[in-house]
Design a protein around this motif. Structure first.
Motif, short mmCIF file in Angstrom:
data_model
loop_
_atom_site.label_atom_id
_atom_site.label_comp_id
_atom_site.label_asym_id
_atom_site.label_seq_id
_atom_site.Cartn_x
_atom_site.Cartn_y
_atom_site.Cartn_z
N LEU A 50 24.13 -10.92 -7.55
CA LEU A 50 23.11 -10.39 -6.64
C LEU A 50 23.68 -9.32 -5.72
O LEU A 50 23.10 -8.24 -5.56
CB LEU A 50 22.53 -11.53 -5.81
N LEU A 51 24.84 -9.63 -5.12
CA LEU A 51 25.40 -8.69 -4.15
C LEU A 51 25.99 -7.45 -4.82
O LEU A 51 26.00 -6.37 -4.24
CB LEU A 51 26.45 -9.39 -3.29
N THR A 54 23.04 -5.27 -5.44
CA THR A 54 22.61 -4.72 -4.15
C THR A 54 23.50 -3.56 -3.73
O THR A 54 23.01 -2.48 -3.34
CB THR A 54 22.65 -5.81 -3.07
N ASN A 77 28.84 -4.93 1.92
CA ASN A 77 28.22 -5.67 0.82
C ASN A 77 29.13 -5.75 -0.40
O ASN A 77 29.16 -6.76 -1.10
CB ASN A 77 26.88 -5.04 0.45
N GLY A 147 18.69 -8.64 -0.88
CA GLY A 147 19.82 -9.10 -1.67
C GLY A 147 20.69 -10.09 -0.92
O GLY A 147 21.10 -11.13 -1.46
N ASN A 148 20.97 -9.79 0.34
CA ASN A 148 21.82 -10.68 1.14
C ASN A 148 21.13 -12.00 1.45
O ASN A 148 21.78 -13.05 1.47
CB ASN A 148 22.24 -9.98 2.43
#
Length: 234
Positions: A50-51, A54, A77, A147-148
């Motif tokens: 995910l990160l 992102t 990130n 995203g976070n």
């Protein structure tokens, strides 16, 4: 016939974790430590994916906007995504000591990302630049927030369920990062009003928030060290 013998001749019996009368009895190779290891690896793998996505999306937008506020968030990130690697290794090895060192690595990664972001922010104060594609800049902040927050949910749920201070610290870190990303949206809005200096100012604020995250994450990891040492001894 004993329970062990019954299990050995029952073709429908699978080697999974069972609790018999609260004794925590297990069969075969699938014991609690392996289940914990798999759950931890699954959590850090999802958050890493995910990160990374992102950060890649934000990196593309940065090449179009050259916003230092976005750069600070982007650097952080990427660093946050990489913290999943030592955590994943620790869970794979089923090592309490590894989790402890992974937690410290998380704190160090956050601190380094803050220093890099601070350097870029100072450079932008000295050499200011005009920003373009402000709507893209705002979109980058929204992407960072979403995203976070999803990564934080994954890490916090797994960390609390597995009683892992390192994973909880990483989840708290990701959650605050989501709100930091909203600062990128604020930068786009204020610059659109004609205040060009707002971008490095907000970049500096983001950097200070990252330093605060470093301090809070350190306290979370340090509080869990005695627990990890006790679990390692047993």
């Amino acid at each position: 016939m004993s329970h062990t013998a019954t299990c050995s001749v029952d073709p429908n019996h699978t080697h999974e974790l069972h609790d018999h009368e609260g004794l925590g009895h297990s069969h075969g190779l699938v014991d609690r430590s392996i289940i914990r290891s798999r759950a931890g690896i699954r959590a850090v793998s999802w958050s890493l994916s995910l990160l990374t996505l992102t950060a890649l999306a934000q990196a593309f937008i940065y090449t179009r906007t050259l916003s230092v506020a976005l750069l600070a968030d982007l650097i952080h990130n990427f660093g946050d995504a990489l913290t999943a690697i030592p955590l994943g290794i620790a869970f794979y090895l089923r090592s309490a000591r590894g989790e402890r060192w992974a937690g410290l690595a998380v704190v160090l990664a956050i601190f380094i990302s803050a220093l890099v972001a601070l350097g870029q922010t100072v450079e932008r104060f000295i050499h200011p630049r005009s920003l373009s594609h402000l709507w893209l800049l705002a979109a980058a902040g929204l992407i960072g927030f979403i995203g976070n927050e999803i990564a934080a949910q994954v890490r916090l749920r797994a960390g609390r369920g597995l009683n892992s201070p390192a994973l909880v610290a990483d989840g708290q870190h990701a959650r605050v990062d989501g709100f930091v990303s909203l600062g990128v949206i604020a930068s786009a809005a204020v610059v659109a009003l004609g205040l060009r200096v707002a971008d490095p100012v907000i970049g500096l604020i983001i950097t200070l928030v990252i330093l605060r995250i470093t301090w809070e994450s350190w306290h979370t990891v340090r509080a869990g060290l005695p627990h990890l040492a006790e679990r390692r001894d047993h």
